[in-house]
Design a protein around this motif. Structure first.
Motif, PDB file in Angstrom:
ATOM      1  N   TYR A   1       2.225 -13.748  -9.321  1.00 48.10           N
ATOM      2  CA  TYR A   1       2.437 -14.598 -10.574  1.00 48.10           C
ATOM      3  C   TYR A   1       3.552 -15.596 -10.387  1.00 48.10           C
ATOM      4  N   GLU A   2       5.006 -14.846 -10.626  1.00 51.63           N
ATOM      5  CA  GLU A   2       5.790 -15.579 -10.296  1.00 51.63           C
ATOM      6  C   GLU A   2       6.622 -16.037  -8.774  1.00 51.63           C
ATOM      7  N   LEU A   3       6.368 -15.762  -7.813  1.00 52.78           N
ATOM      8  CA  LEU A   3       5.830 -15.884  -6.675  1.00 52.78           C
ATOM      9  C   LEU A   3       5.612 -17.310  -6.431  1.00 52.78           C
ATOM     10  N   LEU A   4       4.206 -17.800  -7.338  1.00 53.03           N
ATOM     11  CA  LEU A   4       3.380 -18.725  -6.913  1.00 53.03           C
ATOM     12  C   LEU A   4       3.659 -19.601  -8.171  1.00 53.03           C
ATOM     13  N   LYS A   5       4.822 -19.336  -9.106  1.00 57.55           N
ATOM     14  CA  LYS A   5       4.616 -20.229 -10.071  1.00 57.55           C
ATOM     15  C   LYS A   5       3.376 -20.289 -11.245  1.00 57.55           C
ATOM     16  N   MET A   6       2.741 -19.906 -11.530  1.00 61.53           N
ATOM     17  CA  MET A   6       1.324 -19.005 -12.091  1.00 61.53           C
ATOM     18  C   MET A   6       2.145 -19.681 -13.805  1.00 61.53           C
ATOM     19  N   LYS A   7       0.613 -20.184 -13.519  1.00 58.28           N
ATOM     20  CA  LYS A   7       0.918 -20.108 -15.517  1.00 58.28           C
ATOM     21  C   LYS A   7      -0.159 -20.127 -16.169  1.00 58.28           C
ATOM     22  N   GLY A   8      -1.086 -19.377 -17.012  1.00 61.91           N
ATOM     23  CA  GLY A   8      -2.118 -18.930 -18.168  1.00 61.91           C
ATOM     24  C   GLY A   8      -2.182 -17.618 -17.348  1.00 61.91           C
ATOM     25  N   PHE A   9      -3.284 -17.566 -17.606  1.00 64.77           N
ATOM     26  CA  PHE A   9      -3.885 -16.162 -16.964  1.00 64.77           C
ATOM     27  C   PHE A   9      -4.056 -16.206 -15.324  1.00 64.77           C
ATOM     28  N   SER A  10      -4.292 -14.590 -14.873  1.00 70.41           N
ATOM     29  CA  SER A  10      -4.559 -14.348 -14.209  1.00 70.41           C
ATOM     30  C   SER A  10      -5.226 -12.703 -13.556  1.00 70.41           C
ATOM     31  N   ARG A  11      -5.806 -12.729 -12.850  1.00 69.74           N
ATOM     32  CA  ARG A  11      -6.466 -10.906 -12.694  1.00 69.74           C
ATOM     33  C   ARG A  11      -6.584 -10.882 -11.839  1.00 69.74           C
ATOM     34  N   THR A  12      -5.430 -10.251 -10.785  1.00 67.22           N
ATOM     35  CA  THR A  12      -4.882  -9.654  -9.330  1.00 67.22           C
ATOM     36  C   THR A  12      -6.212  -8.628  -8.894  1.00 67.22           C
ATOM     37  N   GLU A  13      -7.144  -8.031  -8.175  1.00 61.66           N
ATOM     38  CA  GLU A  13      -7.717  -7.443  -7.827  1.00 61.66           C
ATOM     39  C   GLU A  13      -7.093  -6.852  -6.328  1.00 61.66           C
ATOM     40  N   PHE A  14      -6.777  -5.699  -6.677  1.00 63.67           N
ATOM     41  CA  PHE A  14      -6.338  -4.458  -5.543  1.00 63.67           C
ATOM     42  C   PHE A  14      -7.358  -2.886  -5.411  1.00 63.67           C
ATOM     43  N   ILE A  15      -7.182  -2.591  -3.965  1.00 61.51           N
ATOM     44  CA  ILE A  15      -7.918  -1.443  -4.083  1.00 61.51           C
ATOM     45  C   ILE A  15      -5.683  -0.066  -3.434  1.00 61.51           C
ATOM     46  N   ILE A  16      -6.107   1.253  -3.526  1.00 64.35           N
ATOM     47  CA  ILE A  16      -5.206   1.470  -3.911  1.00 64.35           C
ATOM     48  C   ILE A  16      -5.738   3.074  -2.655  1.00 64.35           C
ATOM     49  N   VAL A  17      -4.938   2.217  -1.318  1.00 68.17           N
ATOM     50  CA  VAL A  17      -4.679   2.804  -0.254  1.00 68.17           C
ATOM     51  C   VAL A  17      -3.553   4.074   0.194  1.00 68.17           C
ATOM     52  N   ASN A  18      -4.048   5.796  -0.363  1.00 67.02           N
ATOM     53  CA  ASN A  18      -2.594   6.730   0.428  1.00 67.02           C
ATOM     54  C   ASN A  18      -1.395   5.624  -0.631  1.00 67.02           C
ATOM     55  N   ASP A  19      -1.423   5.805  -1.927  1.00 66.62           N
ATOM     56  CA  ASP A  19      -0.056   5.428  -2.495  1.00 66.62           C
ATOM     57  C   ASP A  19      -0.307   3.960  -2.023  1.00 66.62           C
ATOM     58  N   GLU A  20      -0.851   3.287  -1.575  1.00 66.60           N
ATOM     59  CA  GLU A  20      -0.399   2.174  -1.411  1.00 66.60           C
ATOM     60  C   GLU A  20      -1.058   0.505  -1.770  1.00 66.60           C
ATOM     61  N   PRO A  21      -1.199  -0.394  -2.347  1.00 61.95           N
ATOM     62  CA  PRO A  21      -1.765  -1.033  -2.678  1.00 61.95           C
ATOM     63  C   PRO A  21      -2.188  -2.343  -1.963  1.00 61.95           C
ATOM     64  N   PHE A  22      -3.501  -2.809  -1.805  1.00 64.76           N
ATOM     65  CA  PHE A  22      -4.008  -3.780  -0.925  1.00 64.76           C
ATOM     66  C   PHE A  22      -4.035  -4.145  -1.829  1.00 64.76           C
TER      67      PHE A  22
END
Length: 322
Positions: free
Chosen positions: A262-283
């Motif tokens: 969110y910060e790297l992209l200089k986002m504003k407003g809402f964001s919802r990011t999807e992840f899948i966690i495999v062996n303790d590593e978020p993708f």
């Protein structure tokens, strides 16, 4: 009293959900501060729809509307359009040209995050992991051997720029691949084919709340279907568990990655990011910049878990835009 245009609808398969989101915003606006106007944005018409469902045409020159001889202009736009033209940068650029504040991120961030392929490529140098993927543009030769060699089976075939899981297929055999590609091409002329990540799916809301970037309580998605598809999202075919059943350490880790993006992209407003966690590593899978705001949607659920009422959530978005 400020005039707030709530834009909803749009040009994609997601327009029905957007109309519901827009109406939720309309019903939950703070009536002591704002006068809300429901604005339907469709290819064939841009109209203000009043409480008796009468339509008044929007003047696209300055985004105003004439109602019974009175010209109404807007102090701020609340963007509730999922998909094009509300989530891909087109409306954002238009409002920036007109100098009207709006609640979502800016046009470049919208366009970038809407393009899953480009979005993940930009974050990769920062160490943010994503699935192994293969890209196709309409008209490219389809070499199923080559695709499977790269991503393996099962794999997911997705339109590059579409939301609400429209056009996505889970492919289990090589024979299913060409059919899945055809389905995805109905939604978009670019396709992303990703290796199947077998793990825990979570979705992380990040918002700017009262000037501070915060991570909302994380939701775990358990789909009854093969994946978190349209039915699972909107027709109750999934369990959404907030907070997610992951360790405190993992909650911290995945929240930090979502906030960093969110910060790297200089986002504003809402964001919802999807992840899948495999062996303790978020993708990371993708980021939505106009997430659903219906009562079934995830951001309202997460905000409630954080003790933020819908009215406060929407007031905050408008105040930050202004």
């Amino acid at each position: 009293m400020k005039n707030i245009a709530i834009i909803m609808g749009g040009y994609s398969s997601e327009y029905k959900i957007s109309l519901i989101s827009g109406n939720v915003v309309y019903q939950n606006l703070d009536k002591t501060k704002y006068k809300g106007y429901r604005i339907h944005i469709f290819k064939e018409k841009w109209v203000y729809v009043d409480d008796s469902d009468t339509e008044f045409s929007i003047d696209k020159n300055d985004f105003s509307v004439m109602v019974n001889g009175n010209k109404i202009s807007f102090d701020c736009v609340f963007n509730a359009i999922h998909g094009t033209p509300g989530e891909d940068g087109l409306m954002q650029a238009y409002f920036q040209l007109l100098g009207i504040p709006q609640t979502s991120c800016d046009y470049y961030q919208s366009a970038l995050t809407f393009n899953k392929r480009d979005f993940l490529s930009v974050l990769k140098p920062y160490g943010i992991k994503s699935a192994t993927s293969y890209y196709l543009n309409k008209g490219d030769e389809i070499n199923t051997d080559e695709i499977i060699k790269k991503v393996g089976l099962p794999c997911f075939v997705k339109p590059n720029k579409a939301g609400s899981s429209f056009g996505i297929s889970k492919v289990k055999t090589e024979n299913e691949l060409p059919i899945a590609i055809e389905v995805a091409y109905k939604e978009d002329n670019e396709i992303i084919i990703e290796s199947f990540l077998d793990g825990t799916e979570v979705t992380v809301g990040v918002i700017n709340y009262k000037g501070e970037i915060i991570v909302l309580p994380i939701t775990e998605i358990v789909s009854e279907n093969d994946f978190f598809d349209y039915e699972a999202k909107y027709q109750g075919k999934s369990q959404e568990i907030t907070p997610a059943r992951i360790s405190d350490e993992m909650t911290q880790k995945v929240g930090t990655i979502a906030k960093r993006a969110y910060e790297l992209l200089k986002m504003k407003g809402f964001s919802r990011t999807e992840f899948i966690i495999v062996n303790d590593e978020p993708f990371m899978l993708e980021m939505n910049t106009i997430p659903g705001l219906t009562s079934e949607s995830l951001i309202p659920q997460q905000a409630a878990a954080a003790g933020i009422a819908l009215q406060d959530l929407f007031t905050n978005a408008i105040e930050l835009a202004l």
